[in-house]
Design an enzyme around this catalytic site. Structure first.
Site, PDB file in Angstrom:
ATOM      1  N   ASP A 182       0.865  -1.184   0.000  1.00 43.64           N
ATOM      2  CA  ASP A 182       0.000   0.000   0.000  1.00 43.64           C
ATOM      3  C   ASP A 182       0.906   1.239   0.000  1.00 43.64           C
ATOM      4  O   ASP A 182       2.021   1.205   0.534  1.00 43.64           O
ATOM      5  CB  ASP A 182      -0.920   0.015   1.234  1.00 43.64           C
ATOM      6  CG  ASP A 182      -2.157   0.884   1.025  1.00 43.64           C
ATOM      7  OD1 ASP A 182      -3.253   0.321   0.798  1.00 43.64           O
ATOM      8  OD2 ASP A 182      -2.026   2.127   1.068  1.00 43.64           O
ATOM      9  N   CYS A 187     -13.783  -0.152  -8.193  1.00 38.93           N
ATOM     10  CA  CYS A 187     -14.845   0.519  -7.436  1.00 38.93           C
ATOM     11  C   CYS A 187     -15.249   1.828  -8.115  1.00 38.93           C
ATOM     12  O   CYS A 187     -15.843   2.698  -7.501  1.00 38.93           O
ATOM     13  CB  CYS A 187     -14.412   0.764  -5.991  1.00 38.93           C
ATOM     14  SG  CYS A 187     -12.974   1.814  -5.860  1.00 38.93           S
TER      15      CYS A 187
HETATM   16  N1  SAH Z   1      -8.330  -3.840   0.070  1.00 41.51           N
HETATM   17  C1  SAH Z   1      -8.630  -2.877   1.108  1.00 41.51           C
HETATM   18  C2  SAH Z   1      -9.167  -1.579   0.569  1.00 41.51           C
HETATM   19  C3  SAH Z   1      -8.266  -0.908  -0.446  1.00 41.51           C
HETATM   20  S1  SAH Z   1      -8.667   0.758  -0.742  1.00 41.51           S
HETATM   21  C4  SAH Z   1      -9.595  -3.498   2.115  1.00 41.51           C
HETATM   22  O1  SAH Z   1     -10.139  -4.585   1.856  1.00 41.51           O
HETATM   23  O2  SAH Z   1      -9.812  -2.907   3.177  1.00 41.51           O
HETATM   24  C5  SAH Z   1      -7.358   1.290  -1.713  1.00 41.51           C
HETATM   25  C6  SAH Z   1      -6.002   1.411  -1.040  1.00 41.51           C
HETATM   26  O3  SAH Z   1      -5.061   1.709  -2.052  1.00 41.51           O
HETATM   27  C7  SAH Z   1      -5.853   2.521  -0.013  1.00 41.51           C
HETATM   28  O4  SAH Z   1      -5.422   1.954   1.198  1.00 41.51           O
HETATM   29  C8  SAH Z   1      -4.778   3.460  -0.580  1.00 41.51           C
HETATM   30  O5  SAH Z   1      -3.884   3.923   0.423  1.00 41.51           O
HETATM   31  C9  SAH Z   1      -4.048   2.570  -1.539  1.00 41.51           C
HETATM   32  N2  SAH Z   1      -3.419   3.161  -2.727  1.00 41.51           N
HETATM   33  C10 SAH Z   1      -3.874   4.143  -3.533  1.00 41.51           C
HETATM   34  N3  SAH Z   1      -3.074   4.310  -4.604  1.00 41.51           N
HETATM   35  C11 SAH Z   1      -2.056   3.422  -4.475  1.00 41.51           C
HETATM   36  C12 SAH Z   1      -0.914   3.084  -5.256  1.00 41.51           C
HETATM   37  N4  SAH Z   1      -0.665   3.686  -6.416  1.00 41.51           N
HETATM   38  N5  SAH Z   1      -0.110   2.109  -4.816  1.00 41.51           N
HETATM   39  C13 SAH Z   1      -0.339   1.477  -3.642  1.00 41.51           C
HETATM   40  N6  SAH Z   1      -1.422   1.738  -2.869  1.00 41.51           N
HETATM   41  C14 SAH Z   1      -2.259   2.691  -3.274  1.00 41.51           C
END
Ligand code: SAH
Length: 396
Positions: free
Chosen positions: A249, A339
């Site tokens: 993340d 999403c």
């Molecule tokens: N799978 C998680 C929800 C993910 S939401 C669950 O089940 O709870 C999307 C996530 O992607 C967020 O935590 C955000 O910090 C991260 N994110 C956004 N852009 C990103 C990138 N380019 N690389 C890595 N993480 C990213």
């Protein structure tokens, strides 16, 4: 009387109970309404159509509270409609093995712009429209009366409020200040949630069903959990006897929380790696060094905010899915999600199929996912459907 008169035949969507009036559909506005005011909607011929809340700044100029002429918009209305949302969910909630779930899902529950999520006895709300904002004190009273909550906390700290001429805001609305971290139960897993500073209202409740289903695909698997946030998919995978997890993340605090969640579930002895980084880059690095995984999860944030960004978003989805297929062992599983409401299921499937072709592999669609059932979609409001996912298996 504060009212709008629609242009010729522009009541069509309202007669199908769609709750939005766009600015372009309005012939005249009478009675000098201001944002948040309750307003009557009439056809050009003078027929009463609906009653809603006015929003001066937004392209969605009116959001409908009711299609019943005799229904007043007052404290009883909000109490009754929140009750109804709860009752409508009773059956669904019985099947949810979690102490956190959505009670009011905005337009789909006839309460445009209002989100109410429950985390144990803490009710976390978002007021996303001028109408919901105006009735905030009444809505707080209704929640108190119906649920006797421990706390009501506002998480309207979202940019979308600006479209309604509202500033992002958060804070305690009632009761005890929630602890910095609370614990919820999600099926067999316990998870820390930060309702005051976490993403959305604290946690991605909409992904509950997909997370719970992952365990059975993970026995003895090396799992790559991309966009992991607080590690939910990974914890469920470990519960399903995964061999190792890599959580990726871009947010360091999210991964710190993920590490706490590992300990909370007494899984410290398992092999879990936490990688702060950009998934697009990390996947490329793994490809360079020839890493392979049995299960990969791709749960990115919303890439599309407007139709103009759809092409760019499509390229983003294709890129990460192609990389994931390249890192996936044959026979392995890819859980991939979008999403973005503007990305249709068909288009998403096409993008994922193209990504598989580019990665030179053949795949099966094993299962389809959507947002958890408590994030219900009313048939008169198809815009409420936004989360879609595919479980694919790389053919041997
Ligand atoms: N799978 C998680 C929800 C993910 S939401 C669950 O089940 O709870 C999307 C996530 O992607 C967020 O935590 C955000 O910090 C991260 N994110 C956004 N852009 C990103 C990138 N380019 N690389 C890595 N993480 C990213």
């Amino acid at each position: 009387m504060k009212r709008i008169i629609l242009k010729f035949k522009r009541e069509k969507s309202l007669l199908r109970k769609h709750p939005w009036v766009f600015s372009g559909a309005i012939e005249t506005v009478k009675g000098n309404p201001v944002s948040g005011d309750t307003i009557e909607i009439f056809s050009l011929k003078g027929n009463w159509i609906a009653r809603g809340s006015y929003s001066e700044k937004s392209q969605i100029r009116v959001r409908v509270w009711t299609f019943l002429e005799e229904e007043k918009i007052d404290s009883d209305f909000f109490e009754r409609t929140i009750q109804k949302a709860y009752k409508n969910r009773k059956f669904i909630l019985k099947g949810i093995s979690s102490s956190a779930y959505r009670i009011v899902n905005a337009e789909s529950d006839n309460l445009p712009g209002l989100i109410i999520d429950r985390y144990n006895d803490i009710f976390v709300c978002q007021f996303l429209s001028a109408g919901a904002e105006k009735w905030k004190p009444v809505i707080v009273e209704a929640i108190k009366k119906i649920f006797s909550p421990e706390s009501i906390y506002e998480r309207s700290d979202v940019a979308i409020r600006k479209k309604e001429g509202l500033i992002p805001i958060k804070g305690l609305l009632y009761g005890k200040e929630p602890d910095d971290l609370i614990t919820i139960l999600e099926d067999k897993v316990r998870l820390f949630v930060d309702v005051k500073n976490g993403h959305k209202t604290g946690y991605y409740l909409d992904q509950r069903e997909s997370r719970i289903s992952i365990g059975k695909y993970c026995q003895n698997a090396d799992v790559l959990n991309c966009f992991s946030y607080s590690g939910g998919f990974g914890i469920h995978a470990l519960n399903g006897e995964a061999k190792s997890i890599v959580n990726v993340d871009s947010s360091a605090p999210a991964l710190e929380l993920a590490e706490k969640n590992q300990k909370l579930n007494k899984l410290q002895n398992h092999s879990v790696e936490y990688v702060v980084g950009d998934v697009f880059k990390v996947l490329r690095e793994y490809r360079e060094i020839g890493k392979q995984f049995d299960v990969i999860i791709l749960d990115p944030p919303k890439f599309v905010d407007s139709k103009y960004h759809l092409n760019k978003a499509a390229r983003g989805y294709k890129d990460i899915n192609m990389l994931a297929f390249q890192l996936l062992k044959v026979g392995g599983f890819l859980f991939t999600f979008s999403c973005s409401g503007l990305m249709t299921s068909d288009l998403f499937q096409k993008i994922v199929s193209d990504a598989a072709l580019d990665a030179n592999c053949e795949t099966f669609i094993v299962k389809r996912f959507s947002q958890a059932m408590d994030h219900s979609v009313s048939t008169n409001f198809p815009e409420g459907y936004y989360l879609k996912g595919l479980l694919l298996q790389k053919k041997i």
